[in-house]
Design an enzyme around this catalytic site. Structure first.
Site, short mmCIF file in Angstrom:
data_model
loop_
_atom_site.label_atom_id
_atom_site.label_comp_id
_atom_site.label_asym_id
_atom_site.label_seq_id
_atom_site.Cartn_x
_atom_site.Cartn_y
_atom_site.Cartn_z
N ASP A 189 71.04 24.25 50.29
CA ASP A 189 70.74 24.63 49.17
C ASP A 189 72.55 25.18 48.99
OD1 ASP A 189 69.96 27.56 47.61
OD2 ASP A 189 70.75 28.71 49.37
N LEU A 190 73.00 26.55 47.85
CA LEU A 190 73.95 26.38 47.33
C LEU A 190 74.81 27.47 47.84
CD1 LEU A 190 76.66 24.80 45.87
CD2 LEU A 190 76.01 26.04 44.47
N ASP A 191 73.81 28.71 47.80
CA ASP A 191 75.18 30.10 47.44
C ASP A 191 74.21 30.29 48.88
OD1 ASP A 191 75.84 29.40 45.23
OD2 ASP A 191 73.84 30.49 43.96
N THR A 238 78.88 33.16 47.02
CA THR A 238 78.68 33.22 44.92
C THR A 238 77.81 33.82 45.06
OG1 THR A 238 77.50 31.23 44.80
CG2 THR A 238 79.45 30.44 44.42
N LYS A 260 68.66 36.03 45.10
CA LYS A 260 68.86 35.08 46.18
C LYS A 260 68.51 34.30 45.47
CE LYS A 260 72.54 37.23 49.22
NZ LYS A 260 72.96 37.27 50.59
N GLY A 261 68.83 33.27 45.26
CA GLY A 261 67.79 32.31 44.99
C GLY A 261 67.53 32.00 43.82
N ARG A 265 68.52 32.17 36.61
CA ARG A 265 68.84 32.89 35.99
C ARG A 265 68.27 34.19 34.97
NH1 ARG A 265 72.89 29.93 32.04
NH2 ARG A 265 73.81 29.31 33.76
N SER A 288 70.03 24.10 44.93
CA SER A 288 70.58 24.94 44.26
C SER A 288 69.32 25.20 42.62
CB SER A 288 71.51 24.68 44.14
OG SER A 288 72.29 26.03 43.94
N ALA A 289 69.44 26.71 42.78
CA ALA A 289 68.15 26.77 41.79
C ALA A 289 69.70 26.67 40.21
CB ALA A 289 67.90 28.46 41.42
N LYS A 316 62.01 28.18 43.22
CA LYS A 316 61.55 29.02 45.08
C LYS A 316 61.03 29.42 45.24
CE LYS A 316 66.38 27.07 46.70
NZ LYS A 316 68.20 26.61 46.20
N GLU A 371 68.47 26.93 54.19
CA GLU A 371 68.75 27.97 53.26
C GLU A 371 68.87 28.60 53.94
OE1 GLU A 371 67.50 28.79 50.83
OE2 GLU A 371 67.07 27.54 49.14
N ASP A 372 69.22 29.88 53.13
CA ASP A 372 70.11 31.20 53.33
C ASP A 372 68.68 32.54 52.93
OD1 ASP A 372 70.78 30.74 50.98
OD2 ASP A 372 71.74 32.88 51.02
C1 G6P Z 1 71.69 30.89 42.49
C2 G6P Z 1 71.37 31.99 43.43
C3 G6P Z 1 70.85 33.04 42.51
C4 G6P Z 1 71.50 32.43 41.09
C5 G6P Z 1 70.84 31.43 40.41
C6 G6P Z 1 70.65 30.49 39.46
O1 G6P Z 1 69.89 30.72 43.45
O2 G6P Z 1 71.43 32.16 44.89
O3 G6P Z 1 71.22 34.46 42.76
O4 G6P Z 1 70.62 33.27 40.05
O5 G6P Z 1 71.29 30.20 41.89
O6 G6P Z 1 72.06 30.53 39.10
P1 G6P Z 1 72.96 29.96 37.69
O7 G6P Z 1 73.97 29.82 37.94
O8 G6P Z 1 72.36 29.30 36.90
O9 G6P Z 1 72.63 31.32 37.08
MG MG Z 2 71.19 30.44 49.07
#
Ligand code: G6P
Ligand code: MG
Length: 216
Positions: free
Chosen positions: A8-10, A16, A44-45, A48, A115-116, A146, A170-171
């Site tokens: 996962d990224l964030d 972020t 989180k996760g 948008r 990542s989403a 997710k 994952e977090d």
């Molecule tokens: C991640 C973050 C979410 C965010 C999603 C979409 O999963 O944890 O907080 O809303 O990505 O991100 P984006 O950059 O596409 O708006």
């Molecule tokens: Mg995350």
């Protein structure tokens, strides 16, 4: 035996969430909705448009906007978020991540990002680690978010392994559930909240040895 890693990224590679929070908080304020950091945990996760939906429900305004208006609001939030991302540098990598990634790359373990975030490629470039990954799943091509395992299944496919041969990092609880639902080994990166169902829990990735994970 495990053969590849799916990150996962964030919250795993970089944090972020605080930038998402600033951008969402400002947008929500414009709509007379006040959100705080506790509420932010629920985003989180979450993708948008779904995040916007949750904010509107939280403020009791989910019926006040058309789909087109919601899309405009989500775009506005993203514009602000992308502005905030401009200042990202490799200093923003979470402690321990780069050490772990370097060790995986040295052992030629294929690595993917699940990542989403549609901004993931841009963020990885700012962090100067874009080229280290063998695949980045494009969330625009997914049908479910997710905790559905789709993104993790796609990440494993992209690095030519089965989910059972992958370790997922994952977090977020929803992410751990997605990882487990497709039979991957789940590493939970914990901050404040405990992560249920994770096979292993760490505070930072350099607590882990690549070799011992590959033997799971
Ligand atoms: C991640 C973050 C979410 C965010 C999603 C979409 O999963 O944890 O907080 O809303 O990505 O991100 P984006 O950059 O596409 O708006
Ligand atoms: Mg995350």
């Amino acid at each position: 035996m495990k053969k590849g890693f799916v990150f996962d990224l964030d919250g795993v590679i970089t944090d972020t969430a605080k930038l998402h929070f600033i951008a969402w908080k400002d947008l929500a304020a414009m709509l007379d909705i006040e959100i705080d950091l506790t509420f932010n945990e629920q985003l989180k996760g979450v993708g948008r448009m779904d995040s916007l939906e949750r904010i509107l429900v939280y403020g009791g305004k989910e019926k006040d906007f058309s789909l087109a208006q919601k899309e405009t609001l989500a775009e506005e939030k993203n514009k602000h978020y992308v502005e905030l991302l401009q200042d990202l540098t490799p200093q923003d990598l979470l402690p321990g991540f780069k050490t772990f990634l370097d060790s995986a790359k040295k052992k030629q373990v294929p690595c993917a990002v699940a990542s989403a975030s549609k901004n993931a490629p841009f963020i990885l470039k700012k962090l100067e680690i874009f080229d280290e990954f063998d695949a980045i799943v494009d969330p625009a091509t997914l049908t479910k978010g997710k905790p559905d395992p789709e993104i993790f299944i796609r990440a494993a496919q992209a690095i030519h392994i089965t989910p059972e041969e992958a370790v997922g990092f994952e977090d977020a609880q929803a992410g751990i559930e997605g990882i487990k639902a497709c039979g991957m080994f789940a590493v939970g990166v914990e901050t404040t909240e405990p992560l249920y169902q994770a096979d292993l829990r760490v505070k930072r990735l350099d607590e882990l040895s690549v070799d011992s994970l590959l033997q799971k």
